[in-house]
Each structure stands twice: as C-alpha cells, then as structure tokens.
Design a protein around this motif. Structure first.
Motif, PDB file in Angstrom:
ATOM      1  N   PRO A 182     -16.524 -82.975 -38.871  1.00  0.00           N
ATOM      2  CA  PRO A 182     -15.761 -82.369 -37.766  1.00  0.00           C
ATOM      3  C   PRO A 182     -15.177 -83.462 -36.861  1.00  0.00           C
ATOM      4  N   TYR A 183     -14.259 -84.221 -37.421  1.00  0.00           N
ATOM      5  CA  TYR A 183     -13.724 -85.393 -36.712  1.00  0.00           C
ATOM      6  C   TYR A 183     -12.992 -84.997 -35.432  1.00  0.00           C
ATOM      7  N   GLN A 184     -12.567 -83.737 -35.354  1.00  0.00           N
ATOM      8  CA  GLN A 184     -11.815 -83.290 -34.167  1.00  0.00           C
ATOM      9  C   GLN A 184     -12.632 -83.410 -32.883  1.00  0.00           C
ATOM     10  N   VAL A 185     -13.979 -83.356 -32.997  1.00  0.00           N
ATOM     11  CA  VAL A 185     -14.817 -83.451 -31.800  1.00  0.00           C
ATOM     12  C   VAL A 185     -15.458 -84.828 -31.667  1.00  0.00           C
ATOM     13  N   ALA A 186     -15.081 -85.746 -32.548  1.00  0.00           N
ATOM     14  CA  ALA A 186     -15.598 -87.116 -32.441  1.00  0.00           C
ATOM     15  C   ALA A 186     -14.843 -87.876 -31.359  1.00  0.00           C
ATOM     16  N   ASN A 187     -15.445 -88.930 -30.886  1.00  0.00           N
ATOM     17  CA  ASN A 187     -14.843 -89.750 -29.833  1.00  0.00           C
ATOM     18  C   ASN A 187     -13.937 -90.796 -30.473  1.00  0.00           C
ATOM     19  N   LEU A 188     -12.691 -90.415 -30.730  1.00  0.00           N
ATOM     20  CA  LEU A 188     -11.755 -91.272 -31.448  1.00  0.00           C
ATOM     21  C   LEU A 188     -10.565 -91.630 -30.573  1.00  0.00           C
ATOM     22  N   ASP A 189     -10.025 -92.822 -30.776  1.00  0.00           N
ATOM     23  CA  ASP A 189      -8.774 -93.188 -30.130  1.00  0.00           C
ATOM     24  C   ASP A 189      -7.657 -92.308 -30.676  1.00  0.00           C
ATOM     25  N   GLU A 190      -6.644 -92.084 -29.869  1.00  0.00           N
ATOM     26  CA  GLU A 190      -5.579 -91.167 -30.259  1.00  0.00           C
ATOM     27  C   GLU A 190      -4.876 -91.566 -31.560  1.00  0.00           C
ATOM     28  N   PRO A 191      -4.567 -92.849 -31.807  1.00  0.00           N
ATOM     29  CA  PRO A 191      -3.927 -93.197 -33.086  1.00  0.00           C
ATOM     30  C   PRO A 191      -4.800 -92.844 -34.294  1.00  0.00           C
ATOM     31  N   VAL A 192      -6.111 -93.004 -34.165  1.00  0.00           N
ATOM     32  CA  VAL A 192      -7.023 -92.676 -35.261  1.00  0.00           C
ATOM     33  C   VAL A 192      -7.059 -91.165 -35.474  1.00  0.00           C
ATOM     34  N   ARG A 193      -7.124 -90.424 -34.371  1.00  0.00           N
ATOM     35  CA  ARG A 193      -7.138 -88.960 -34.485  1.00  0.00           C
ATOM     36  C   ARG A 193      -5.841 -88.455 -35.121  1.00  0.00           C
ATOM     37  N   LYS A 194      -4.718 -89.023 -34.715  1.00  0.00           N
ATOM     38  CA  LYS A 194      -3.430 -88.609 -35.292  1.00  0.00           C
ATOM     39  C   LYS A 194      -3.368 -88.950 -36.776  1.00  0.00           C
TER      40      LYS A 194
END
Length: 280
Positions: free
Chosen positions: A95-107
């Motif tokens: 569930p990567y959507q709720v992980a603490n990721l930088d915006e470029p990584v999430r995109k």
C-alpha cells in the motif's frame, strides 16, 4: 480484463511470475555495456528510472532486496527497497499510497501502476489481490551478447526480419472476432494450431526465406532459443519457493511452445496446467 483476472485469481496461485528482468540482471546489463547498455525491454527502463530517483548505486541491490523482503522493515522502507532493488513492480504490491514517500517517487509509482502492461495489469494485480509479498521476475535475454560481433549494418537486416515475422504472425494468428473477450483470446492463442504456427514462425521460419543472411538468422534463432531456456530455468527455480504449490506465469504467447518443451518432460513434480482447466 476483469473477468479474465478473476478466473486466474480463483485458481489461487501461490506465486505469480512475470516476464520482467530480475533486478540483478538490470544491473548486470547496465554494467556490461555493448548491446546490453541502455536495455529498453523487460522493465529495465522503469527499474533504472526508479533507482535514479533514489540515487541508488548498483551496490545497493542485494541489501535492498533483503530489506524489501524483511517483515521487520517499515512500509516506507520496503517500498523504497524494492525500487533500489530494481524491481519497482514489487513495490506496487504494497500500500505505497500511505507510505512516507517524496512526491517524485509517489508519482513514479502511480504512473507505473497505471500501465496496461500485462506484468502489472494482470500479474501484479492478481498477486496484490491474493496478498503475495512479491512477484517473481523471470525474464532473461541470454544470447544478446551474440549481437555485438555481427558486421556493421546488420541492424537493417534484423529490422526487416522482425517486420516480416510480425506480419506473418498477424496474418496467421490474429483473432479480430475475439477483440472484446480477453479470455477467449487467450484460449485462441493456447490452441494447438496457433501454438504450432507461432512456434514455426518464431523458430524454424528464421532459417528459410527472406532477404537476411543465413548467419544473422542463425544468430537470432540461437538467441531466441537461449532466451527461452534461460526463462525456463528461472521459472523452474521459482517453483522451489512454493513446493507443491501453484505458479501463474504471465508471459507473451510466443514463448509458450519453447517453455512447454523445456518444462514439459523430466521435471517429475511439475505439471503444466491448460488454460481450459481454469474454466468453470
């Protein structure tokens, strides 16, 4: 696609394998250079892009893979570890959507998740639905090193040959009347006649006709067979992770006949399941 995925998921595979390069081969190909440098297929582009976002050097690979598979790692660390391990598709099972990721990584992960590529829309989707921790990456382009010694100008011959075979395949096995039914398409491509036609065009046909030099055609045939044998070995090894279990392999139909030949005899505890067996 939804109905086809539901049928595959209802078979309850214990492991899903996909036609994607394992992370260690992505690194190896990049480091080898030559024809392998800047490899464009097998998910290598996405693997390199993800690693670049994290400034992850090749030496991170094995440690990252261990961290990605560790239940003691946090969600965020596991997501990032799969990207560093050059297998970002496996990050999509979390569930990567709720992980603490930088915006470029999430995109990057959002874009990857939205691809209609079968490795993602079928393989990763089913594995996530069944709660699997990873999908096995079993692609392998063994034999590509044979291209480097070929004489200058071989690329034009190779391109012409690929177009020739693509045209023959489209003419021989394209099922336009099944375009709205993905499962029916799969059944069509899994029929004995289409298997035989595809095998002929992808293998023995390489040695006859056309304008290409016999040497080039033999090199490409050797590469094709070597690649399938390497994939078969990786797939067979993957079955050891789920002894007595079920493995679903999402792969292009042209690979089916060579893989069935490689895995269909003398495996003792392996049975190849026909698609029709999964129907109600």
């Amino acid at each position: 696609m939804a109905r086809a995925r539901e049928r595959l998921a209802a078979w309850r595979p214990n492991l899903v394998a996909i036609e994607a390069l394992p992370g260690n081969l992505v690194v190896e190909y990049e480091q080898r250079g030559g024809t392998f440098a800047d490899f464009q297929v097998g998910g290598a582009i996405d693997a390199r892009c993800g690693a670049a976002l994290l400034s992850s050097p090749p030496s991170d690979l094995w440690v990252a893979q261990q961290e990605a598979c560790s239940p003691d790692s946090s969600l965020t660390d596991r997501v990032l570890a799969w990207i560093r391990a050059r297998e970002p598709i496996n990050a999509l099972l979390l569930p990567y959507q709720v992980a603490n990721l930088d915006e470029p990584v999430r995109k990057f992960l959002d874009d990857l998740a939205g691809r209609r590529r079968e490795t993602i829309s079928i393989g990763a989707h089913i594995a996530r639905k069944l709660g699997h921790s990873y999908v096995a990456h079993v692609d392998d382009h063994a034999g590509v090193e044979n291209i480097d010694p070929l004489p200058e100008g071989f690329e034009a011959e190779l391109l012409g040959y690929k177009e020739e075979i693509s045209g023959l395949l489209a003419e021989a096995v394209a099922p336009p009347h099944l375009v709205e039914d993905l499962w029916a398409q799969w059944r069509f491509y899994a029929s004995d006649d289409v298997r035989a036609t595809t095998e002929r065009l992808e293998s023995s046909e390489r040695l006859v006709g056309g304008e290409g030099t016999p040497r080039l055609r033999r090199v490409m045939l050797a590469n094709w067979r070597a690649r399938n044998l390497a994939i078969a070995a990786r797939l067979r090894s993957a079955t050891g992770a789920v002894p007595s279990g079920r493995v679903l392999f999402v792969v292009g139909s042209s690979h089916e006949a060579p893989l069935r030949t490689a895995l269909g005899t003398d495996q003792y505890d392996l049975r190849l399941v026909e698609l029709k067996e999964l129907e109600p």
